[in-house]
Design a protein around this motif. Structure first.
Motif, mmCIF file in Angstrom:
data_model
loop_
_atom_site.group_PDB
_atom_site.id
_atom_site.type_symbol
_atom_site.label_atom_id
_atom_site.label_comp_id
_atom_site.label_asym_id
_atom_site.label_seq_id
_atom_site.Cartn_x
_atom_site.Cartn_y
_atom_site.Cartn_z
ATOM 1 N N GLY A 151 51.278 45.248 48.636
ATOM 2 C CA GLY A 151 50.521 46.625 49.118
ATOM 3 C C GLY A 151 49.277 47.356 48.593
ATOM 4 O O GLY A 151 47.507 47.614 49.048
ATOM 5 N N LYS A 152 49.577 47.364 46.917
ATOM 6 C CA LYS A 152 48.048 47.266 46.331
ATOM 7 C C LYS A 152 48.505 46.711 44.970
ATOM 8 O O LYS A 152 49.156 45.899 44.475
ATOM 9 C CB LYS A 152 48.811 48.901 45.170
ATOM 10 N N PHE A 153 47.052 46.258 44.446
ATOM 11 C CA PHE A 153 46.304 45.209 43.515
ATOM 12 C C PHE A 153 45.548 46.029 42.785
ATOM 13 O O PHE A 153 44.397 47.074 43.072
ATOM 14 C CB PHE A 153 45.521 44.499 43.816
ATOM 15 N N THR A 154 45.247 46.174 41.836
ATOM 16 C CA THR A 154 44.546 46.152 40.604
ATOM 17 C C THR A 154 43.380 45.480 39.810
ATOM 18 O O THR A 154 43.542 44.574 39.391
ATOM 19 C CB THR A 154 45.484 47.343 39.602
ATOM 20 N N ASP A 174 37.131 38.458 41.768
ATOM 21 C CA ASP A 174 38.003 39.906 41.030
ATOM 22 C C ASP A 174 39.006 40.151 41.826
ATOM 23 O O ASP A 174 40.753 40.260 41.309
ATOM 24 C CB ASP A 174 37.162 40.668 40.827
ATOM 25 N N VAL A 175 39.095 40.015 43.102
ATOM 26 C CA VAL A 175 40.129 40.050 43.775
ATOM 27 C C VAL A 175 41.263 39.246 43.698
ATOM 28 O O VAL A 175 42.758 39.654 43.735
ATOM 29 C CB VAL A 175 39.822 40.083 45.795
ATOM 30 N N VAL A 176 40.598 37.520 43.971
ATOM 31 C CA VAL A 176 41.498 36.136 43.535
ATOM 32 C C VAL A 176 41.991 36.588 41.753
ATOM 33 O O VAL A 176 43.918 36.088 42.381
ATOM 34 C CB VAL A 176 40.956 35.391 43.686
ATOM 35 N N GLU A 177 41.724 36.774 41.108
ATOM 36 C CA GLU A 177 42.647 36.969 39.932
ATOM 37 C C GLU A 177 43.212 38.127 39.663
ATOM 38 O O GLU A 177 44.382 37.639 39.614
ATOM 39 C CB GLU A 177 41.269 37.444 38.967
ATOM 40 N N GLN A 185 49.873 33.844 42.740
ATOM 41 C CA GLN A 185 49.556 32.884 44.152
ATOM 42 C C GLN A 185 47.999 32.616 43.966
ATOM 43 O O GLN A 185 47.175 33.426 43.932
ATOM 44 C CB GLN A 185 50.221 33.495 45.619
ATOM 45 N N ASP A 186 47.075 30.776 44.730
ATOM 46 C CA ASP A 186 45.788 31.360 44.613
ATOM 47 C C ASP A 186 45.612 31.864 46.433
ATOM 48 O O ASP A 186 45.875 30.743 46.997
ATOM 49 C CB ASP A 186 45.900 29.487 43.739
ATOM 50 N N LEU A 187 44.314 32.392 46.244
ATOM 51 C CA LEU A 187 44.339 32.801 47.469
ATOM 52 C C LEU A 187 42.012 32.189 47.195
ATOM 53 O O LEU A 187 41.719 31.744 46.101
ATOM 54 C CB LEU A 187 43.814 33.743 47.023
#
Length: 227
Positions: A151-154, A174-177, A185-187
């Motif tokens: 639900g949340k990523f920082t 930045d989101v992928v990292e 998981q790699d996006l």
């Protein structure tokens, strides 16, 4: 007036004269009536014959149909052996005109007859491809469930003296990292749908298109840090 007097009131000579005259008149009247009836009968027959001829003529006209025929193009089922624009891709089962197949597709090696054996191969390949597609979708669905559950990523970004505005902006990379750090998981950055103008600290909605039919949604928390 003598015609309205009974015959017995006439003398012998007169009685014979008027009797003969009466008989003659009676015969004339009967002959006229018979002639009239005969004419009516002939007229009726003529009218009936005319009506019958009109009915036959109308029937003939109504039964006359003009049918326009056109050449029927025979078509056959073939399997393409190469990609062909406006027709299909290699391995596709297509229905094409017989002339097009015999004169172009077959001589050029672009298609082959759709025999029973070939159709069975296509059916098996289609089943295999469908299974592979379902496997890819299932994997994407599992990842979407994991991302949504977290639900949340920082993301941490450098801010200025106001501790609010960022030096630069938050990008898809930045989101992928951030996802990689928390889930391993790699996006693909191309699957990230986000606001292009994230330049302040705060919480933002992120959408990841993992599959044409599968989306993952979660929140991205942008935290400001001093350099």
């Amino acid at each position: 007036l003598p015609f309205f007097r009974p015959l017995y009131l006439f003398s012998g000579a007169d009685r014979s004269f008027y009797l003969s005259l009466s008989i003659h008149l009676h015969q004339s009247i009967m002959s006229a009536i018979q002639s009239f009836v005969g004419l009516r009968s002939v007229a009726s027959k003529s009218e009936n014959a005319f009506t019958a001829r009109r009915a036959v003529s109308a029937s003939s006209r109504s039964s006359l149909q003009v049918v326009a025929t056109k050449k029927v193009i025979k078509k056959v089922k073939v399997v393409l052996t190469k990609n062909l624009e406006n027709v299909g891709e290699s391995g596709d089962l297509c229905t094409v005109p017989m002339g097009f197949f015999r004169n172009f597709l077959l001589p050029q090696g672009l298609a082959t007859w759709a025999t029973e054996g070939v159709l069975e191969e296509i059916k098996a390949k289609d089943a295999s491809d469908e299974a592979a597609r379902q496997a890819v979708k299932a994997k994407a669905q599992m990842l979407a469930t994991a991302l949504t559950t977290i639900g949340k990523f920082t993301v941490k970004k450098t801010v200025g003296d106001d501790k609010k505005k960022l030096f630069g902006s938050v990008t898809a990379a930045d989101v992928v990292e951030a996802v990689k750090l928390q889930t391993d998981q790699d996006l693909d950055t191309r699957t990230i749908e986000m606001d292009d103008q994230i330049r302040e600290v705060g919480t933002y909605a992120i959408v990841v298109k993992l599959h044409p039919e599968v989306l993952a949604k979660f929140s991205l928390i942008v935290i400001g840090v001093r350099s």
